[in-house]
Design a protein around this motif. Structure first.
Motif, PDB file in Angstrom:
ATOM      1  N   GLY A 231       0.678  -1.312   0.162  1.00  0.00           N
ATOM      2  CA  GLY A 231       0.062   0.165  -0.015  1.00  0.00           C
ATOM      3  C   GLY A 231       0.799   1.268  -0.062  1.00  0.00           C
ATOM      4  N   LEU A 232      -0.005   2.360   0.116  1.00  0.00           N
ATOM      5  CA  LEU A 232       0.867   3.654  -0.109  1.00  0.00           C
ATOM      6  C   LEU A 232       1.737   3.993   1.086  1.00  0.00           C
ATOM      7  CD1 LEU A 232       0.498   6.029  -2.210  1.00  0.00           C
ATOM      8  CD2 LEU A 232      -1.322   6.928  -0.630  1.00  0.00           C
TER       9      LEU A 232
ATOM     10  N   ASN B  72       3.420   1.837   3.006  1.00  0.00           N
ATOM     11  CA  ASN B  72       4.597   1.019   2.565  1.00  0.00           C
ATOM     12  C   ASN B  72       5.499   1.832   1.449  1.00  0.00           C
ATOM     13  OD1 ASN B  72       4.849  -1.883   3.999  1.00  0.00           O
ATOM     14  ND2 ASN B  72       2.834  -1.334   3.699  1.00  0.00           N
TER      15      ASN B  72
ATOM     16  N   ALA C 121      -9.098   8.498  10.807  1.00  0.00           N
ATOM     17  CA  ALA C 121      -8.945   7.966   9.702  1.00  0.00           C
ATOM     18  C   ALA C 121      -8.936   6.393   9.755  1.00  0.00           C
ATOM     19  CB  ALA C 121      -7.331   8.003   9.020  1.00  0.00           C
TER      20      ALA C 121
ATOM     21  N   LEU D 273     -10.947   2.665   7.620  1.00  0.00           N
ATOM     22  CA  LEU D 273     -11.696   2.182   6.351  1.00  0.00           C
ATOM     23  C   LEU D 273     -13.178   2.017   6.490  1.00  0.00           C
ATOM     24  CD1 LEU D 273      -9.070  -0.583   5.043  1.00  0.00           C
ATOM     25  CD2 LEU D 273      -9.795   1.681   3.828  1.00  0.00           C
TER      26      LEU D 273
ATOM     27  N   GLN E 209      -9.761  -2.014   1.287  1.00  0.00           N
ATOM     28  CA  GLN E 209      -8.383  -1.468   0.869  1.00  0.00           C
ATOM     29  C   GLN E 209      -8.198  -2.031  -0.600  1.00  0.00           C
ATOM     30  OE1 GLN E 209      -5.299  -3.252   3.559  1.00  0.00           O
ATOM     31  NE2 GLN E 209      -3.657  -3.114   1.934  1.00  0.00           N
TER      32      GLN E 209
ATOM     33  N   TYR F  86      -5.640  -1.725  -3.561  1.00  0.00           N
ATOM     34  CA  TYR F  86      -4.290  -1.461  -4.004  1.00  0.00           C
ATOM     35  C   TYR F  86      -4.056  -0.793  -5.213  1.00  0.00           C
ATOM     36  CZ  TYR F  86      -2.058  -3.855   0.004  1.00  0.00           C
ATOM     37  OH  TYR F  86      -1.655  -4.063   1.472  1.00  0.00           O
TER      38      TYR F  86
ATOM     39  N   ASN G 114      -6.318   5.854  -3.627  1.00  0.00           N
ATOM     40  CA  ASN G 114      -5.009   6.165  -3.187  1.00  0.00           C
ATOM     41  C   ASN G 114      -4.863   7.609  -3.187  1.00  0.00           C
ATOM     42  OD1 ASN G 114      -3.743   3.773  -2.905  1.00  0.00           O
ATOM     43  ND2 ASN G 114      -3.320   3.589  -5.254  1.00  0.00           N
TER      44      ASN G 114
ATOM     45  N   LYS H 172      -7.314   9.278  -2.023  1.00  0.00           N
ATOM     46  CA  LYS H 172      -8.077   9.818  -0.740  1.00  0.00           C
ATOM     47  C   LYS H 172      -7.111   9.337   0.560  1.00  0.00           C
ATOM     48  CE  LYS H 172     -12.669   9.000  -2.140  1.00  0.00           C
ATOM     49  NZ  LYS H 172     -13.660   7.974  -2.145  1.00  0.00           N
TER      50      LYS H 172
ATOM     51  N   TRP I 275       1.687  -1.282  14.063  1.00  0.00           N
ATOM     52  CA  TRP I 275       2.017  -2.041  12.705  1.00  0.00           C
ATOM     53  C   TRP I 275       1.816  -1.314  11.400  1.00  0.00           C
ATOM     54  CZ3 TRP I 275       4.448  -6.763  11.753  1.00  0.00           C
ATOM     55  CH2 TRP I 275       4.814  -7.320  12.941  1.00  0.00           C
TER      56      TRP I 275
ATOM     57  N   THR J 252       1.955   1.220   8.575  1.00  0.00           N
ATOM     58  CA  THR J 252       2.908   2.155   7.596  1.00  0.00           C
ATOM     59  C   THR J 252       2.106   3.546   7.410  1.00  0.00           C
ATOM     60  OG1 THR J 252       2.673   1.177   5.776  1.00  0.00           O
ATOM     61  CG2 THR J 252       4.499   0.287   6.746  1.00  0.00           C
ATOM     62  N   PHE J 253       1.027   3.431   7.145  1.00  0.00           N
ATOM     63  CA  PHE J 253       0.080   4.725   6.896  1.00  0.00           C
ATOM     64  C   PHE J 253       0.347   5.487   8.077  1.00  0.00           C
ATOM     65  CE2 PHE J 253      -4.043   5.936   4.608  1.00  0.00           C
ATOM     66  CZ  PHE J 253      -4.305   6.777   5.638  1.00  0.00           C
TER      67      PHE J 253
END
Ligand code: GDP
Length: 479
Positions: A99-100, A102, A336, A338, A372, A374, A380, A382, A401, A403-404
């Protein structure tokens, strides 16, 4: 002229004290100049050495980048199956993975690697990532041009024969192979495998051999910058670039990433509509991972425990007479996630109940994408907008955990509270959240160190500036 010094200060501020190049046209990428105005000034001074290094890098990228004679020559040699001795322009080509969040962490690590090893970084932008980021280097492009002859994604995996480790294993190359006799490119697979970085390349000997390749293709899912700090030959340079090591991602991320005007429009509209006038902004990022699903009730309970224990929001209850209006103070909560559930419940709490301090708590969530995606460009956009919105918060609590979340607090330069993941065999975490000791992202999968000696060393016990992460016990974090 009385106004001159003020004007100089202003433009210096706009360029974040020289972090950003002055050579861009402002209107082409508004976020470059406006994004930082939504944040408090950076808590980390910038080293003049890093500024010099970035300007030198930009000159190199312009000389070697796409469309130049040097680039064409290098591509011809790659196609001809030759590596070149003493090539003036060397490249590292980044390939996307995950994902973004990462991707932003691995682009930053790859860029740091390019700075240290004298390479030019090109990024392979797939359609889902198109139009998200402005060009970071003036007068050139960081986008890998179409028609690049190598890097079929199906071939980029840990047992690829072109991978450095496999070439060594199979006797295709040796440490003393002369540059002209090397294959036309080397693949570095810097991915997590059984919770370790799969290729142990962060050693002086390996770096010397890798340095002879004109073309390097790199794919990674990890923030591998800490591994560069553990490579002896880069240690001195890194300490000059980052006297405060903890500011590595903070500075490099703010240098590299600038949402395009389209994405910036989303960020700006949302910020001005809901956040700009708040007295304090508090961000909650809730991420549920498929490999360790946590039930909604348990996650919500953990979040509210964290809010209570760390006093992130005013307590519910009747205000005293003196507090009745709290001078009209507003706390904005940005969520933030989902999913819409956390927003619904937290907003409900502050809708139905007063606060003891008399403050008003306004709760917002820009989107709830449910899943999600990808490969969706709009999705992406958003996600990127939300990473930026989170990064304008004064306080951030985030899921372990993620990365976002790492990218958001790294940009902000704010130490987050991390909502600890329950143990593998448990449904809830006893500890709701802990404060991070650093604004650096966590490297989830440490490299096996010890290099040729093949010893496995716990670097967190030997390096004074590396410790284990609060959320990932075996992970490593610069502080
Ligand atoms: P990580 O998986 O949490 O480490 O973060 P990544 O950014 O690498 O991958 C998660 C992806 O899921 C994001 O890039 C988004 O596409 C999506 N996603 C996860 N959480 C959110 C969120 O709160 N808002 C939005 N818009 N997208 C999200």
């Amino acid at each position: 002229n009385v106004s001159a010094p003020a004007a100089t200060t202003l433009s210096q501020d706009k360029l974040l004290g020289g972090l950003l190049s002055a050579a861009f046209d402002e209107s082409s990428c508004q976020s470059r100049y406006k994004s930082s105005l939504y944040r408090k000034p950076s808590p980390f001074p910038l080293s003049p050495y890093l500024v010099k290094k970035l300007r030198k890098y930009e000159a190199r990228h312009k000389k070697c980048g796409p469309g130049t004679k040097s680039y064409r020559k290098a591509i011809e040699q790659l196609q001809a199956g030759r590596n070149v001795d003493n090539s003036e322009c060397k490249y590292v080509v980044w390939f996307p993975c995950n994902g973004l969040g990462n991707r932003m962490l691995t682009i930053t690590s790859t860029f740091l690697y390019a700075l240290l090893s004298g390479r030019v970084m090109l990024v392979n932008v797939h359609q889902e990532q198109e139009g998200l980021f402005c060009e970071p280097f003036p007068g050139t492009s960081w986008v890998l041009p179409a028609g690049f002859p190598e890097g079929n994604p199906g071939k980029l995996h840990f047992d690829a024969p072109e991978s450095y480790v496999n070439m060594l294993k199979n006797g295709v190359i040796r440490g003393d192979t002369p540059a002209a006799a090397l294959p036309p490119y080397v693949y570095l697979h810097v991915e997590q495998s059984r919770l370790r970085l799969s290729d142990n390349i962060f050693c002086d000997d390996d770096q010397a051999t890798l340095g002879k390749f004109t073309w390097m293709i790199l794919k990674s899912d990890s923030y591998f910058a800490p591994a560069l700090f553990l490579t002896p030959m880069y240690e001195k340079e890194l300490s000059r670039m980052f006297p405060q090591r903890e500011s590595t991602f903070h500075h490099l991320g703010r240098y590299l990433f600038h949402p395009t005007n389209k994405v910036w429009g989303i960020v700006q509209r949302y910020y001005e509509a809901y956040l700009a006038r708040a007295d304090e902004k508090i961000g909650f990022q809730i991420r549920i991972f498929p490999e360790k699903p946590v039930k909604f009730e348990n996650m919500y309970d953990q979040l509210t425990r964290c809010i209570r224990e760390q006093r992130l929001l005013p307590e519910l209850g009747e205000p005293t007479a003196a507090n009745a209006t709290a001078d009209g103070k507003v706390k904005a909560v940005l969520i933030a996630s989902l999913y819409p559930g956390y927003y619904d419940k937290i907003r409900g709490l502050y809708y139905e109940n007063p606060t003891k301090t008399g403050e008003v708590v306004a709760v917002y969530q820009p989107s709830h994408e449910e899943k999600q995606e990808y490969t969706s460009n709009q999705h992406n956009q958003k996600a990127l907008a939300e990473i930026y919105l989170l990064s304008y918060c004064d306080k951030i609590a985030m899921s372990a955990w993620s990365t976002f979340g790492y990218v958001a607090y790294g940009f902000a330069g704010v130490k987050p509270w991390i909502l600890i993941r329950p143990d593998w065999d448990k449904e809830v975490s006893q500890i709701a959240c802990v404060r991070s000791t650093s604004v650096e992202p966590c490297l989830h999968s440490p490299p096996i160190l010890g290099c040729r000696a093949k010893r496995d060393v716990d670097v967190a016990t030997v390096k004074p500036y590396i410790r284990h992460c609060e959320d990932v016990g075996f992970g490593l974090k610069i502080f």
